[in-house]
Design a protein around this motif. Structure first.
Motif, mmCIF file in Angstrom:
data_model
loop_
_atom_site.group_PDB
_atom_site.id
_atom_site.type_symbol
_atom_site.label_atom_id
_atom_site.label_comp_id
_atom_site.label_asym_id
_atom_site.label_seq_id
_atom_site.Cartn_x
_atom_site.Cartn_y
_atom_site.Cartn_z
ATOM 1 N N VAL A 196 149.322 -53.714 8.612
ATOM 2 C CA VAL A 196 149.799 -54.666 7.613
ATOM 3 C C VAL A 196 148.710 -54.915 6.583
ATOM 4 O O VAL A 196 147.529 -55.065 6.925
ATOM 5 C CB VAL A 196 150.205 -56.002 8.279
ATOM 6 C CG1 VAL A 196 150.520 -57.061 7.228
ATOM 7 C CG2 VAL A 196 151.411 -55.795 9.176
ATOM 8 N N VAL A 197 149.105 -54.953 5.326
ATOM 9 C CA VAL A 197 148.204 -55.281 4.228
ATOM 10 C C VAL A 197 148.520 -56.701 3.762
ATOM 11 O O VAL A 197 149.672 -57.014 3.465
ATOM 12 C CB VAL A 197 148.378 -54.305 3.052
ATOM 13 C CG1 VAL A 197 147.462 -54.693 1.893
ATOM 14 C CG2 VAL A 197 148.091 -52.877 3.499
ATOM 15 N N ILE A 198 147.511 -57.555 3.737
ATOM 16 C CA ILE A 198 147.657 -58.927 3.269
ATOM 17 C C ILE A 198 146.939 -59.053 1.935
ATOM 18 O O ILE A 198 145.751 -58.743 1.829
ATOM 19 C CB ILE A 198 147.088 -59.931 4.279
ATOM 20 C CG1 ILE A 198 147.815 -59.810 5.627
ATOM 21 C CG2 ILE A 198 147.196 -61.359 3.756
ATOM 22 C CD1 ILE A 198 147.305 -60.748 6.678
ATOM 23 N N SER A 199 147.673 -59.495 0.924
ATOM 24 C CA SER A 199 147.082 -59.545 -0.410
ATOM 25 C C SER A 199 147.500 -60.804 -1.147
ATOM 26 O O SER A 199 148.471 -61.476 -0.794
ATOM 27 C CB SER A 199 147.493 -58.311 -1.222
ATOM 28 O OG SER A 199 148.908 -58.257 -1.376
ATOM 29 N N SER A 200 146.737 -61.113 -2.185
ATOM 30 C CA SER A 200 147.036 -62.214 -3.101
ATOM 31 C C SER A 200 147.563 -61.623 -4.401
ATOM 32 O O SER A 200 147.136 -60.551 -4.818
ATOM 33 C CB SER A 200 145.777 -63.039 -3.371
ATOM 34 O OG SER A 200 145.206 -63.519 -2.170
ATOM 35 N N ASP A 201 148.480 -62.337 -5.051
ATOM 36 C CA ASP A 201 148.959 -61.866 -6.350
ATOM 37 C C ASP A 201 147.937 -62.111 -7.452
ATOM 38 O O ASP A 201 147.976 -61.463 -8.494
ATOM 39 C CB ASP A 201 150.280 -62.560 -6.695
ATOM 40 C CG ASP A 201 151.449 -62.012 -5.882
ATOM 41 O OD1 ASP A 201 151.206 -61.202 -4.970
ATOM 42 O OD2 ASP A 201 152.604 -62.397 -6.160
ATOM 43 N N ASN A 202 147.041 -63.044 -7.228
ATOM 44 C CA ASN A 202 145.968 -63.333 -8.177
ATOM 45 C C ASN A 202 144.805 -62.382 -7.911
ATOM 46 O O ASN A 202 144.161 -62.463 -6.862
ATOM 47 C CB ASN A 202 145.522 -64.782 -8.022
ATOM 48 C CG ASN A 202 144.496 -65.195 -9.055
ATOM 49 O OD1 ASN A 202 143.908 -64.356 -9.740
ATOM 50 N ND2 ASN A 202 144.259 -66.501 -9.164
ATOM 51 N N PRO A 203 144.502 -61.457 -8.832
ATOM 52 C CA PRO A 203 143.456 -60.462 -8.577
ATOM 53 C C PRO A 203 142.062 -61.043 -8.425
ATOM 54 O O PRO A 203 141.161 -60.386 -7.901
ATOM 55 C CB PRO A 203 143.539 -59.539 -9.810
ATOM 56 C CG PRO A 203 144.191 -60.361 -10.868
ATOM 57 C CD PRO A 203 145.125 -61.290 -10.157
ATOM 58 N N THR A 204 141.864 -62.296 -8.857
ATOM 59 C CA THR A 204 140.544 -62.916 -8.735
ATOM 60 C C THR A 204 140.397 -63.726 -7.450
ATOM 61 O O THR A 204 139.346 -64.326 -7.224
ATOM 62 C CB THR A 204 140.280 -63.836 -9.943
ATOM 63 O OG1 THR A 204 141.180 -64.960 -9.897
ATOM 64 C CG2 THR A 204 140.461 -63.088 -11.249
ATOM 65 N N ALA A 205 141.459 -63.752 -6.619
ATOM 66 C CA ALA A 205 141.460 -64.640 -5.443
ATOM 67 C C ALA A 205 140.736 -64.060 -4.235
ATOM 68 O O ALA A 205 140.505 -64.759 -3.263
ATOM 69 C CB ALA A 205 142.882 -64.989 -5.065
#
Length: 232
Positions: A196-205
């Motif tokens: 699973v890949v966990i990511s933020s939509d905000n690239p600076t987060a």
């Protein structure tokens, strides 16, 4: 069926290894293995966590009844919240229902409490929930987005409607899950190998995080976000 058989059966229900099951319950890696090998019942703390995961502890200790609470057996979905706490509070007239709000708080003793409250809860049309999402209100809760990690999709303070009945990681989407004493809301993507890949939509987060299949199976997921609303 011995308690060892029942412990093995419930672990198989979650699809976890002994190590991953221990991680899910927050106990030492060899503790769950000892339970299974020694025909030893879990302690009261572990039993409470299993009950919160939808397991009928009376069945576990005695073999009487069924493994799952009745409602969990019917919904076949997330088991991280006791079904009896997913209250459906019908309001007078208009077919509106209030959906409870999930808060995670820590006591002075360091005990984490998952608090489902109707205080400040939003009212939704029952028929709209059925038409728009094909779901009933008793498997829903609301949660609040905190921080800027999901901007511009979600902003700090946005309210999410979370479906707790969907099978664990059923496709890509925005999920609510517990991380230590916090409720995190992030985008989860399942890969073909079960990782699973966990990511933020905000690239600076912050950086994207990758969980292998075993670690991903132990993610403490509350549910999948199906609607969000916030301030203009």
């Amino acid at each position: 069926m011995s308690i060892t058989d029942r412990l093995t059966a419930l672990r198989s229900h979650f699809g976890l290894s002994q190590k991953a099951m221990a991680g899910r319950l927050g106990i030492a890696g060899n503790t769950w293995q000892r339970y299974e090998l020694s025909n030893e019942p879990p302690n009261s703390s572990v039993l409470a966590k299993l009950a919160a995961d939808g397991i009928d502890t009376h069945w576990l200790l005695t073999g009487e009844g069924a493994m799952l609470h009745k409602r969990n057996a019917a919904s076949g979905g997330f088991s991280d919240l006791p079904p009896s706490r997913l209250a459906d509070d019908e309001m007078g007239g208009g077919g509106f229902v209030r959906i409870p709000h999930l808060r995670i708080r820590t006591t002075e003793d360091g005990l984490r409490i998952d608090d489902l409250s109707l205080e400040g809860a939003l009212a939704f049309k029952r028929d709209w929930l059925r038409t728009a999402f094909g779901t009933e209100p008793d498997i829903l809760l609301t949660a609040e987005m905190e921080g800027e990690a999901m901007e511009p999709t979600l902003r700090d303070g946005d309210l999410l409607l979370v479906d707790t009945s969907r099978p664990r990681l059923r496709g890509d989407g925005i999920y609510a899950f517990r991380v230590q004493d916090m409720l995190a809301i992030r985008r989860l993507q399942m890969k073909l190998d079960g990782s699973v890949v966990i990511s933020s939509d905000n690239p600076t987060a912050g950086p994207t995080e990758n969980f292998n299949a075993e670690d991903a199976s132990a993610l403490n997921i509350v549910g999948r976000a199906i609607w969000a609303g916030g301030r203009f």
